[in-house]
Write a protein that holds these residues in place. Structure first.
Motif, PDB file in Angstrom:
ATOM      1  N   ALA A  25      -4.885   0.188   1.630  1.00  0.00           N
ATOM      2  CA  ALA A  25      -3.922  -0.848   2.025  1.00  0.00           C
ATOM      3  C   ALA A  25      -2.605  -0.179   2.388  1.00  0.00           C
ATOM      4  CB  ALA A  25      -3.707  -1.849   0.891  1.00  0.00           C
ATOM      5  N   ALA A  26      -1.943  -0.699   3.437  1.00  0.00           N
ATOM      6  CA  ALA A  26      -0.679  -0.083   3.867  1.00  0.00           C
ATOM      7  C   ALA A  26       0.180  -1.087   4.612  1.00  0.00           C
ATOM      8  CB  ALA A  26      -0.948   1.126   4.757  1.00  0.00           C
ATOM      9  N   SER A  27       1.491  -0.984   4.387  1.00  0.00           N
ATOM     10  CA  SER A  27       2.482  -1.767   5.116  1.00  0.00           C
ATOM     11  C   SER A  27       3.390  -0.794   5.858  1.00  0.00           C
ATOM     12  CB  SER A  27       3.306  -2.616   4.139  1.00  0.00           C
ATOM     13  OG  SER A  27       4.448  -3.168   4.776  1.00  0.00           O
ATOM     14  N   VAL A  28       3.611  -1.051   7.153  1.00  0.00           N
ATOM     15  CA  VAL A  28       4.484  -0.210   7.985  1.00  0.00           C
ATOM     16  C   VAL A  28       5.498  -1.125   8.661  1.00  0.00           C
ATOM     17  CG1 VAL A  28       4.635   1.478   9.846  1.00  0.00           C
ATOM     18  CG2 VAL A  28       2.576   1.386   8.415  1.00  0.00           C
ATOM     19  N   LYS A  29       6.790  -0.908   8.368  1.00  0.00           N
ATOM     20  CA  LYS A  29       7.847  -1.743   8.929  1.00  0.00           C
ATOM     21  C   LYS A  29       8.991  -0.869   9.421  1.00  0.00           C
ATOM     22  CE  LYS A  29       6.938  -5.587   5.730  1.00  0.00           C
ATOM     23  NZ  LYS A  29       7.526  -6.464   4.679  1.00  0.00           N
ATOM     24  N   LEU A  30       9.734  -1.384  10.402  1.00  0.00           N
ATOM     25  CA  LEU A  30      10.959  -0.716  10.812  1.00  0.00           C
ATOM     26  C   LEU A  30      11.977  -0.830   9.683  1.00  0.00           C
ATOM     27  CD1 LEU A  30      11.315  -1.912  14.524  1.00  0.00           C
ATOM     28  CD2 LEU A  30      10.508   0.303  13.712  1.00  0.00           C
ATOM     29  N   ASP A  83       9.714   2.231   7.068  1.00  0.00           N
ATOM     30  CA  ASP A  83       9.458   1.985   5.651  1.00  0.00           C
ATOM     31  C   ASP A  83       7.954   1.787   5.496  1.00  0.00           C
ATOM     32  OD1 ASP A  83      12.183   2.029   5.270  1.00  0.00           O
ATOM     33  OD2 ASP A  83      12.384  -0.159   5.243  1.00  0.00           O
ATOM     34  N   ILE A  84       7.334   2.656   4.743  1.00  0.00           N
ATOM     35  CA  ILE A  84       5.885   2.618   4.563  1.00  0.00           C
ATOM     36  C   ILE A  84       5.572   2.518   3.074  1.00  0.00           C
ATOM     37  CG2 ILE A  84       3.708   3.894   4.851  1.00  0.00           C
ATOM     38  CD1 ILE A  84       4.976   5.289   7.258  1.00  0.00           C
ATOM     39  N   VAL A  85       4.668   1.623   2.737  1.00  0.00           N
ATOM     40  CA  VAL A  85       4.115   1.544   1.387  1.00  0.00           C
ATOM     41  C   VAL A  85       2.604   1.578   1.550  1.00  0.00           C
ATOM     42  CG1 VAL A  85       3.902   0.207  -0.729  1.00  0.00           C
ATOM     43  CG2 VAL A  85       6.062   0.182   0.544  1.00  0.00           C
ATOM     44  N   ALA A  86       1.970   2.627   1.052  1.00  0.00           N
ATOM     45  CA  ALA A  86       0.539   2.816   1.285  1.00  0.00           C
ATOM     46  C   ALA A  86      -0.165   3.219  -0.001  1.00  0.00           C
ATOM     47  CB  ALA A  86       0.319   3.872   2.367  1.00  0.00           C
ATOM     48  N   LYS A  87      -1.371   2.659  -0.188  1.00  0.00           N
ATOM     49  CA  LYS A  87      -2.171   2.942  -1.376  1.00  0.00           C
ATOM     50  C   LYS A  87      -3.551   3.428  -0.948  1.00  0.00           C
ATOM     51  CE  LYS A  87       0.775   1.198  -4.491  1.00  0.00           C
ATOM     52  NZ  LYS A  87       1.347   1.985  -5.611  1.00  0.00           N
ATOM     53  N   ALA A  88      -4.005   4.483  -1.614  1.00  0.00           N
ATOM     54  CA  ALA A  88      -5.359   4.993  -1.380  1.00  0.00           C
ATOM     55  C   ALA A  88      -6.319   4.340  -2.371  1.00  0.00           C
ATOM     56  CB  ALA A  88      -5.383   6.505  -1.544  1.00  0.00           C
ATOM     57  N   ALA A  89      -7.609   4.410  -2.062  1.00  0.00           N
ATOM     58  CA  ALA A  89      -8.606   3.807  -2.949  1.00  0.00           C
ATOM     59  C   ALA A  89      -8.796   4.621  -4.220  1.00  0.00           C
ATOM     60  CB  ALA A  89      -9.943   3.685  -2.211  1.00  0.00           C
ATOM     61  N   THR A  90      -8.434   5.911  -4.170  1.00  0.00           N
ATOM     62  CA  THR A  90      -8.584   6.802  -5.323  1.00  0.00           C
ATOM     63  C   THR A  90      -7.284   7.568  -5.539  1.00  0.00           C
ATOM     64  OG1 THR A  90      -9.441   8.574  -3.909  1.00  0.00           O
ATOM     65  CG2 THR A  90     -11.058   7.076  -4.887  1.00  0.00           C
ATOM     66  N   PRO A  91      -7.114   8.224  -6.678  1.00  0.00           N
ATOM     67  CA  PRO A  91      -5.886   9.005  -6.941  1.00  0.00           C
ATOM     68  C   PRO A  91      -5.832  10.289  -6.106  1.00  0.00           C
ATOM     69  CG  PRO A  91      -6.999   8.390  -8.990  1.00  0.00           C
ATOM     70  CD  PRO A  91      -7.964   8.141  -7.881  1.00  0.00           C
ATOM     71  N   ALA A  92      -5.640  10.150  -4.818  1.00  0.00           N
ATOM     72  CA  ALA A  92      -5.633  11.296  -3.911  1.00  0.00           C
ATOM     73  C   ALA A  92      -4.364  12.117  -4.068  1.00  0.00           C
ATOM     74  CB  ALA A  92      -5.768  10.812  -2.467  1.00  0.00           C
ATOM     75  N   GLY A  93      -4.470  13.428  -3.820  1.00  0.00           N
ATOM     76  CA  GLY A  93      -3.323  14.310  -3.857  1.00  0.00           C
ATOM     77  C   GLY A  93      -2.584  14.333  -2.533  1.00  0.00           C
ATOM     78  N   ASP A  94      -1.476  15.076  -2.482  1.00  0.00           N
ATOM     79  CA  ASP A  94      -0.641  15.102  -1.288  1.00  0.00           C
ATOM     80  C   ASP A  94      -1.394  15.502  -0.005  1.00  0.00           C
ATOM     81  OD1 ASP A  94       1.426  14.266  -2.825  1.00  0.00           O
ATOM     82  OD2 ASP A  94       2.686  16.031  -2.554  1.00  0.00           O
ATOM     83  N   PRO A  95      -2.213  16.558   0.004  1.00  0.00           N
ATOM     84  CA  PRO A  95      -2.903  16.922   1.251  1.00  0.00           C
ATOM     85  C   PRO A  95      -3.736  15.772   1.817  1.00  0.00           C
ATOM     86  CG  PRO A  95      -3.087  18.705  -0.333  1.00  0.00           C
ATOM     87  CD  PRO A  95      -2.502  17.539  -1.069  1.00  0.00           C
ATOM     88  N   LYS A 238       7.330   2.517  19.745  1.00  0.00           N
ATOM     89  CA  LYS A 238       8.599   2.397  19.028  1.00  0.00           C
ATOM     90  C   LYS A 238       8.557   1.347  17.923  1.00  0.00           C
ATOM     91  CE  LYS A 238      11.563   4.001  22.821  1.00  0.00           C
ATOM     92  NZ  LYS A 238      12.735   3.712  23.675  1.00  0.00           N
ATOM     93  N   THR A 239       7.576   0.473  17.945  1.00  0.00           N
ATOM     94  CA  THR A 239       7.447  -0.534  16.893  1.00  0.00           C
ATOM     95  C   THR A 239       6.007  -0.550  16.375  1.00  0.00           C
ATOM     96  OG1 THR A 239       6.978  -2.252  18.566  1.00  0.00           O
ATOM     97  CG2 THR A 239       9.258  -1.998  17.845  1.00  0.00           C
ATOM     98  N   PRO A 240       5.838  -0.762  15.081  1.00  0.00           N
ATOM     99  CA  PRO A 240       4.473  -0.785  14.524  1.00  0.00           C
ATOM    100  C   PRO A 240       3.739  -2.069  14.871  1.00  0.00           C
ATOM    101  CG  PRO A 240       6.080  -1.251  12.811  1.00  0.00           C
ATOM    102  CD  PRO A 240       6.865  -0.926  14.045  1.00  0.00           C
ATOM    103  N   THR A 241       2.421  -1.981  14.897  1.00  0.00           N
ATOM    104  CA  THR A 241       1.621  -3.188  15.040  1.00  0.00           C
ATOM    105  C   THR A 241       1.719  -3.974  13.737  1.00  0.00           C
ATOM    106  OG1 THR A 241      -0.352  -2.009  14.270  1.00  0.00           O
ATOM    107  CG2 THR A 241       0.038  -2.103  16.661  1.00  0.00           C
TER     108      THR A 241
END
Length: 243
Positions: A25-30, A83-95, A238-241
């Motif tokens: 799940a992810a939210s992408v906003k200006l 501004d992005i708020v994103a969640k992975a399905a598992t505890p993924a690391g930075d890479p 220039k703008t997110p969907t």
């Protein structure tokens, strides 16, 4: 018929394996004026989570593609803040999170890019006279970075990773590792002298960082030309969907 069916199953399996990693799940906003004023690092991660506030599209691309500074694209990449708020399905690391960010930028910002070799000015990270002033790591695991009383602390960092981290900061050209050091290291860099400079003056801050690297770590940055990978931005919006 059995062979055909089996082939289709194998093809489908390979197709699934080839899918790029993506956030659940992810939210992408200006960015708004409010989020642009939030203090601290513009990108923050924790296992399975990535958040940005006021980070430029160029900055997002830098992290997603692990390209410190060598990006060729339109100037307006620095004018679009996300501004992005994103969640992975598992505890993924930075890479893994950065690979997911790459997928997210493709889906929501239409980013398309390719890598090509170009000869350009760089700073080569080299060992100064007297040798390095830091020790090899004695623990296992990925690189971990943090701060302590105005000092930058990095554990288990390779010189390539250090060069990449430095290249994301105040320098006006990419930084490449030319130290010849192959292990992983624990370093501590007092940032007081750098923090005391006028941060709006990029050259002043960069000069202070060069001095700190040489005096505290026994490392130098040497200006030279080199053929390096450059990320060329073929397309971006220039703008997110819509989320």
């Amino acid at each position: 018929m059995r062979t055909t069916t089996l082939s289709l199953v194998i093809f489908a399996g390979f197709h699934c394996l080839a899918q790029p990693p993506a956030f659940e799940a992810a939210s992408v906003k200006l960015s708004t004026e409010e989020t642009m004023r939030i203090p601290g690092r513009r990108i923050q991660t924790s296992p399975g989570s990535l958040v940005t506030h006021g980070l430029t599209l160029r900055g997002c691309i830098m992290w997603a593609y692990n390209m410190p500074a060598q990006i060729a694209g339109p100037d307006w990449l620095n004018d679009v803040h996300l501004d992005i708020v994103a969640k992975a399905a598992t505890p993924a690391g930075d890479p893994q999170l950065y690979l997911m960010l790459r997928t997210l930028l493709t889906d929501r910002m239409g980013v398309k890019a390719h890598v090509e070799k170009r000869e350009m000015p760089v700073y080569a990270l080299t060992v100064a006279k007297g040798g390095p002033k830091f020790s090899e790591s004695t623990t296992e695991g990925p690189m971990v970075a943090g701060q302590d009383k105005g000092a930058q602390i990095i554990q288990r960092v390779s010189m390539g990773e250090l060069a990449a981290e430095l290249g994301r900061g105040m320098f006006d050209r990419p930084i490449v590792d030319a130290t010849g050091l192959k292990a992983r290291y624990d370093i501590r860099l007092d940032m007081a002298a750098v923090a005391a400079t006028n941060q709006a003056d990029r050259m002043d801050a960069a000069a202070a960082m060069m001095t700190a690297l040489q005096e505290q770590m026994g490392l130098k940055l040497e200006a030279r030309k080199d053929s390096i990978d450059v990320l060329v931005i073929d397309h971006a919006e220039k703008t997110p969907t819509e989320n």
